[in-house]
Enzyme design. Structure first.
Site, PDB file in Angstrom:
ATOM      1  N   ARG A   1       0.260  10.396  -0.109  1.00 53.50           N
ATOM      2  CA  ARG A   1       0.516  11.467   0.858  1.00 53.50           C
ATOM      3  C   ARG A   1       1.702  12.310   0.454  1.00 53.50           C
ATOM      4  O   ARG A   1       2.083  13.222   1.184  1.00 53.50           O
ATOM      5  CB  ARG A   1       0.828  10.889   2.242  1.00 53.50           C
ATOM      6  CG  ARG A   1      -0.328  10.218   2.863  1.00 53.50           C
ATOM      7  CD  ARG A   1       0.009   9.693   4.223  1.00 53.50           C
ATOM      8  NE  ARG A   1      -0.942   8.657   4.523  1.00 53.50           N
ATOM      9  CZ  ARG A   1      -0.946   7.935   5.621  1.00 53.50           C
ATOM     10  NH1 ARG A   1      -0.021   8.134   6.542  1.00 53.50           N
ATOM     11  NH2 ARG A   1      -1.854   7.016   5.806  1.00 53.50           N
TER      12      ARG A   1
ATOM     13  N   GLU B   1       0.852  -1.198   0.000  1.00 48.32           N
ATOM     14  CA  GLU B   1       0.000   0.000   0.000  1.00 48.32           C
ATOM     15  C   GLU B   1       0.883   1.242   0.000  1.00 48.32           C
ATOM     16  O   GLU B   1       1.492   1.580   1.013  1.00 48.32           O
ATOM     17  CB  GLU B   1      -0.912  -0.001   1.238  1.00 48.32           C
ATOM     18  CG  GLU B   1      -1.762   1.255   1.339  1.00 48.32           C
ATOM     19  CD  GLU B   1      -2.489   1.380   2.674  1.00 48.32           C
ATOM     20  OE1 GLU B   1      -2.693   0.363   3.369  1.00 48.32           O
ATOM     21  OE2 GLU B   1      -2.838   2.525   3.026  1.00 48.32           O
TER      22      GLU B   1
ATOM     23  N   LYS C   1     -11.155  -1.934   6.392  1.00 48.31           N
ATOM     24  CA  LYS C   1     -10.008  -1.577   7.221  1.00 48.31           C
ATOM     25  C   LYS C   1     -10.574  -0.967   8.512  1.00 48.31           C
ATOM     26  O   LYS C   1     -11.486  -0.134   8.454  1.00 48.31           O
ATOM     27  CB  LYS C   1      -9.168  -0.562   6.454  1.00 48.31           C
ATOM     28  CG  LYS C   1      -8.138   0.201   7.253  1.00 48.31           C
ATOM     29  CD  LYS C   1      -7.309   1.086   6.333  1.00 48.31           C
ATOM     30  CE  LYS C   1      -6.623   2.185   7.099  1.00 48.31           C
ATOM     31  NZ  LYS C   1      -5.663   2.931   6.273  1.00 48.31           N
TER      32      LYS C   1
HETATM   33  C1  3PG Z   1      -1.662   5.085   8.326  1.00 51.47           C
HETATM   34  O1  3PG Z   1      -2.535   5.225   7.490  1.00 51.47           O
HETATM   35  O2  3PG Z   1      -0.814   5.940   8.625  1.00 51.47           O
HETATM   36  C2  3PG Z   1      -1.651   3.781   8.967  1.00 51.47           C
HETATM   37  O3  3PG Z   1      -2.700   3.668   9.825  1.00 51.47           O
HETATM   38  C3  3PG Z   1      -0.367   3.453   9.610  1.00 51.47           C
HETATM   39  O4  3PG Z   1      -0.462   3.536  10.956  1.00 51.47           O
HETATM   40  P1  3PG Z   1       0.821   3.124  11.815  1.00 51.47           P
HETATM   41  O5  3PG Z   1       1.902   4.099  11.437  1.00 51.47           O
HETATM   42  O6  3PG Z   1       0.361   3.300  13.234  1.00 51.47           O
HETATM   43  O7  3PG Z   1       1.155   1.722  11.454  1.00 51.47           O
END
Ligand code: 3PG
Length: 213
Positions: A50, A46, A134
């Site tokens: 961003r 994934e 999710k």
């Molecule tokens: C995100 O979208 O940033 C995810 O939820 C990742 O979360 P994490 O950094 O706590 O694994």
């Protein structure tokens, strides 16, 4: 598992115990990172929308790493879904759910794993035929206790908890019958990327395979 051209959200979730959540600021990192994860047994990747480079990274992985199945994360709008599909993403992950996003992903042929944190959000996703979701942000929203509570009324929904999940607490999530896999950013840390420490990323990926559902 034989990865068909057209994936389902369930196939995305079932391929490995963890879907790595990836943030890339440098296109040069994309292909070696994807190869490192695939070498460690993780194919569903994934890449979050961003950063300015995210779409170029998705494109690079889709072109150069045929054993990886690259998806787009942080998909929030129709234009995100369209851009992700154009770049070669094979699935989409979102931090929340709207019917418009569900429709947009269907229109561009991307299976969607939408983020939910409440019963109402689960019901909205179910209304649109989505049953693999999710759970985000998993730790902050209630963790395993909330998943256990949901297993009654939402007995037909399967979850990928993401947000605050680590190698240490992942087993507690994976032990639940309504959890298929977890998501997390711990596999791909900013410093491993900066150092080009692909061996470390492969080792972390391998360690997650021991988490077996
Ligand atoms: C995100 O979208 O940033 C995810 O939820 C990742 O979360 P994490 O950094 O706590 O694994």
């Amino acid at each position: 598992m034989n990865i068909e051209k057209k994936l389902t959200a369930l196939q995305v979730m079932q391929d490995a115990p963890v879907i790595p959540v990836i943030v890339l600021n440098d296109v040069a990192h994309a292909v070696p990172l994807a190869r490192a994860l695939v070498a460690g047994g993780i194919r569903m990747l994934e890449v979050t929308l961003r950063t300015e480079q995210a779409l170029a990274c998705i494109e690079a992985i889709a072109r150069a790493v045929p054993d990886a199945v690259v998806g787009a994360g942080t998909v929030r709008s129709r234009s995100d879904a369209q851009a992700a599909a154009m770049a070669g993403a094979r699935f989409a992950v979102s931090p929340g759910y709207t019917a418009a996003l569900g429709l947009a992903c269907r229109d561009v042929g991307l299976p969607l794993l939408p983020g939910v944190a409440t019963g109402s959000e689960i019901m909205l996703a179910q209304e649109d035929g989505l049953t693999e979701l999710k759970f985000f942000p998993a730790m902050q929203a209630g963790g395993t206790a909330l998943l256990k509570a949901w297993s009654g009324p939402f007995f037909d929904v399967r979850f990928c908890p993401t947000g605050g999940v680590t190698l240490q607490n992942a087993p507690e999530f994976l032990a639940l019958p309504n959890v298929v896999c977890v998501g997390g950013s711990w596999l791909v840390s900013p410093d491993a990327l900066a150092q080009g420490d692909w061996a470390r990323i492969t080792a972390l990926a391998r360690a997650t395979l021991a988490l077996k559902k």
